[in-house]
Scaffold this motif. Sequence first.
Motif, PDB file in Angstrom:
ATOM      1  N   ASN A  20      28.502  62.190   4.572  1.00  0.00           N
ATOM      2  CA  ASN A  20      27.278  62.939   4.857  1.00  0.00           C
ATOM      3  C   ASN A  20      26.049  62.038   4.766  1.00  0.00           C
ATOM      4  N   LEU A  21      25.991  61.226   3.719  1.00  0.00           N
ATOM      5  CA  LEU A  21      24.838  60.349   3.521  1.00  0.00           C
ATOM      6  C   LEU A  21      24.726  59.334   4.656  1.00  0.00           C
ATOM      7  N   SER A  22      25.832  58.719   5.015  1.00  0.00           N
ATOM      8  CA  SER A  22      25.816  57.748   6.118  1.00  0.00           C
ATOM      9  C   SER A  22      25.367  58.413   7.413  1.00  0.00           C
ATOM     10  N   TYR A  23      25.898  59.595   7.689  1.00  0.00           N
ATOM     11  CA  TYR A  23      25.541  60.340   8.896  1.00  0.00           C
ATOM     12  C   TYR A  23      24.051  60.658   8.923  1.00  0.00           C
ATOM     13  N   LEU A  24      23.536  61.188   7.813  1.00  0.00           N
ATOM     14  CA  LEU A  24      22.127  61.581   7.767  1.00  0.00           C
ATOM     15  C   LEU A  24      21.186  60.377   7.864  1.00  0.00           C
ATOM     16  N   LEU A  25      21.538  59.283   7.203  1.00  0.00           N
ATOM     17  CA  LEU A  25      20.693  58.080   7.298  1.00  0.00           C
ATOM     18  C   LEU A  25      20.723  57.493   8.703  1.00  0.00           C
ATOM     19  N   LEU A  26      21.899  57.503   9.327  1.00  0.00           N
ATOM     20  CA  LEU A  26      22.001  57.052  10.709  1.00  0.00           C
ATOM     21  C   LEU A  26      21.187  57.959  11.622  1.00  0.00           C
ATOM     22  N   ALA A  27      21.293  59.267  11.417  1.00  0.00           N
ATOM     23  CA  ALA A  27      20.528  60.220  12.228  1.00  0.00           C
ATOM     24  C   ALA A  27      19.036  59.977  12.070  1.00  0.00           C
ATOM     25  N   GLN A  28      18.578  59.749  10.848  1.00  0.00           N
ATOM     26  CA  GLN A  28      17.158  59.490  10.623  1.00  0.00           C
ATOM     27  C   GLN A  28      16.699  58.246  11.377  1.00  0.00           C
ATOM     28  N   ARG A  29      17.501  57.202  11.309  1.00  0.00           N
ATOM     29  CA  ARG A  29      17.154  55.956  11.997  1.00  0.00           C
ATOM     30  C   ARG A  29      17.149  56.149  13.517  1.00  0.00           C
ATOM     31  N   LEU A  30      18.129  56.856  14.036  1.00  0.00           N
ATOM     32  CA  LEU A  30      18.202  57.076  15.480  1.00  0.00           C
ATOM     33  C   LEU A  30      17.076  57.987  15.961  1.00  0.00           C
ATOM     34  N   ILE A  31      16.715  58.992  15.174  1.00  0.00           N
ATOM     35  CA  ILE A  31      15.603  59.878  15.526  1.00  0.00           C
ATOM     36  C   ILE A  31      14.313  59.071  15.633  1.00  0.00           C
ATOM     37  N   ALA A  32      14.128  58.130  14.720  1.00  0.00           N
ATOM     38  CA  ALA A  32      12.920  57.292  14.762  1.00  0.00           C
ATOM     39  C   ALA A  32      12.880  56.453  16.035  1.00  0.00           C
ATOM     40  N   GLY A  54      24.476  65.020  17.686  1.00  0.00           N
ATOM     41  CA  GLY A  54      24.362  66.473  17.627  1.00  0.00           C
ATOM     42  C   GLY A  54      23.231  66.964  16.754  1.00  0.00           C
ATOM     43  N   VAL A  55      22.256  66.110  16.468  1.00  0.00           N
ATOM     44  CA  VAL A  55      21.137  66.478  15.599  1.00  0.00           C
ATOM     45  C   VAL A  55      20.136  67.314  16.395  1.00  0.00           C
ATOM     46  N   LYS A  56      19.838  68.497  15.885  1.00  0.00           N
ATOM     47  CA  LYS A  56      18.912  69.414  16.547  1.00  0.00           C
ATOM     48  C   LYS A  56      17.883  69.918  15.541  1.00  0.00           C
ATOM     49  N   GLU A  57      16.871  70.592  16.057  1.00  0.00           N
ATOM     50  CA  GLU A  57      15.870  71.219  15.188  1.00  0.00           C
ATOM     51  C   GLU A  57      16.538  72.291  14.337  1.00  0.00           C
ATOM     52  N   PRO A  58      16.107  72.500  13.140  1.00  0.00           N
ATOM     53  CA  PRO A  58      14.987  71.904  12.425  1.00  0.00           C
ATOM     54  C   PRO A  58      15.325  70.582  11.725  1.00  0.00           C
ATOM     55  N   LEU A  59      16.602  70.167  11.802  1.00  0.00           N
ATOM     56  CA  LEU A  59      16.993  68.932  11.123  1.00  0.00           C
ATOM     57  C   LEU A  59      16.244  67.730  11.666  1.00  0.00           C
ATOM     58  N   THR A  60      16.008  67.678  12.975  1.00  0.00           N
ATOM     59  CA  THR A  60      15.308  66.540  13.573  1.00  0.00           C
ATOM     60  C   THR A  60      13.935  66.350  12.929  1.00  0.00           C
ATOM     61  N   SER A  61      13.157  67.413  12.880  1.00  0.00           N
ATOM     62  CA  SER A  61      11.813  67.321  12.288  1.00  0.00           C
ATOM     63  C   SER A  61      11.876  66.988  10.808  1.00  0.00           C
ATOM     64  N   TRP A  62      12.825  67.602  10.116  1.00  0.00           N
ATOM     65  CA  TRP A  62      12.931  67.360   8.682  1.00  0.00           C
ATOM     66  C   TRP A  62      13.287  65.906   8.400  1.00  0.00           C
ATOM     67  N   LEU A  63      14.240  65.353   9.144  1.00  0.00           N
ATOM     68  CA  LEU A  63      14.658  63.968   8.909  1.00  0.00           C
ATOM     69  C   LEU A  63      13.542  62.968   9.179  1.00  0.00           C
ATOM     70  N   ARG A  64      12.659  63.277  10.122  1.00  0.00           N
ATOM     71  CA  ARG A  64      11.552  62.363  10.426  1.00  0.00           C
ATOM     72  C   ARG A  64      10.728  62.029   9.182  1.00  0.00           C
ATOM     73  N   GLY A  65      10.526  63.011   8.331  1.00  0.00           N
ATOM     74  CA  GLY A  65       9.688  62.781   7.156  1.00  0.00           C
ATOM     75  C   GLY A  65      10.418  62.773   5.834  1.00  0.00           C
ATOM     76  N   ALA A  66      11.732  62.905   5.859  1.00  0.00           N
ATOM     77  CA  ALA A  66      12.507  63.014   4.626  1.00  0.00           C
ATOM     78  C   ALA A  66      12.591  61.681   3.886  1.00  0.00           C
ATOM     79  N   THR A  67      12.521  61.759   2.584  1.00  0.00           N
ATOM     80  CA  THR A  67      12.715  60.582   1.737  1.00  0.00           C
ATOM     81  C   THR A  67      14.210  60.364   1.532  1.00  0.00           C
ATOM     82  N   VAL A  68      14.566  59.179   1.073  1.00  0.00           N
ATOM     83  CA  VAL A  68      15.971  58.893   0.777  1.00  0.00           C
ATOM     84  C   VAL A  68      16.473  59.855  -0.293  1.00  0.00           C
ATOM     85  N   SER A  69      15.633  60.170  -1.244  1.00  0.00           N
ATOM     86  CA  SER A  69      16.008  61.096  -2.312  1.00  0.00           C
ATOM     87  C   SER A  69      16.311  62.483  -1.755  1.00  0.00           C
ATOM     88  N   ALA A  70      15.497  62.963  -0.816  1.00  0.00           N
ATOM     89  CA  ALA A  70      15.727  64.277  -0.206  1.00  0.00           C
ATOM     90  C   ALA A  70      16.998  64.258   0.647  1.00  0.00           C
TER      91      ALA A  70
END
Length: 112
Positions: A21-33, A44-60
Amino acid sequence: MRDVVHEPVGAPLPEEIFQLNLSYLLLAQRLIAQDARQAEIFLGVKEPLTSWLRGATVSAITALANSPVAVHALRLPPKAASSVLAACNEAQWFGPVHVAISALEVSHGRSR
């Protein structure tokens, strides 16, 4: 093509799921950027995850990865799943290109 060797893994299953999960989410954040459209197509990343990942911290992101609601899921195109899996069994797998071609063939009514 790489051969997969099945060896016992030391980490308990919940830890492996968290790492996936962590690898997927970090990869998604990088690709979204880089390109949000590619993140949607490839991961397969869609809203609202796309917007959330843009500003999410590593801790979140770590908290989400550790939650029971975040589990990475393999997405096989439903109509092309058979040909994609058969290609993997027959060592004819060509990665994302094969999935795209299989999906197009099925959507246009052609079969292999």
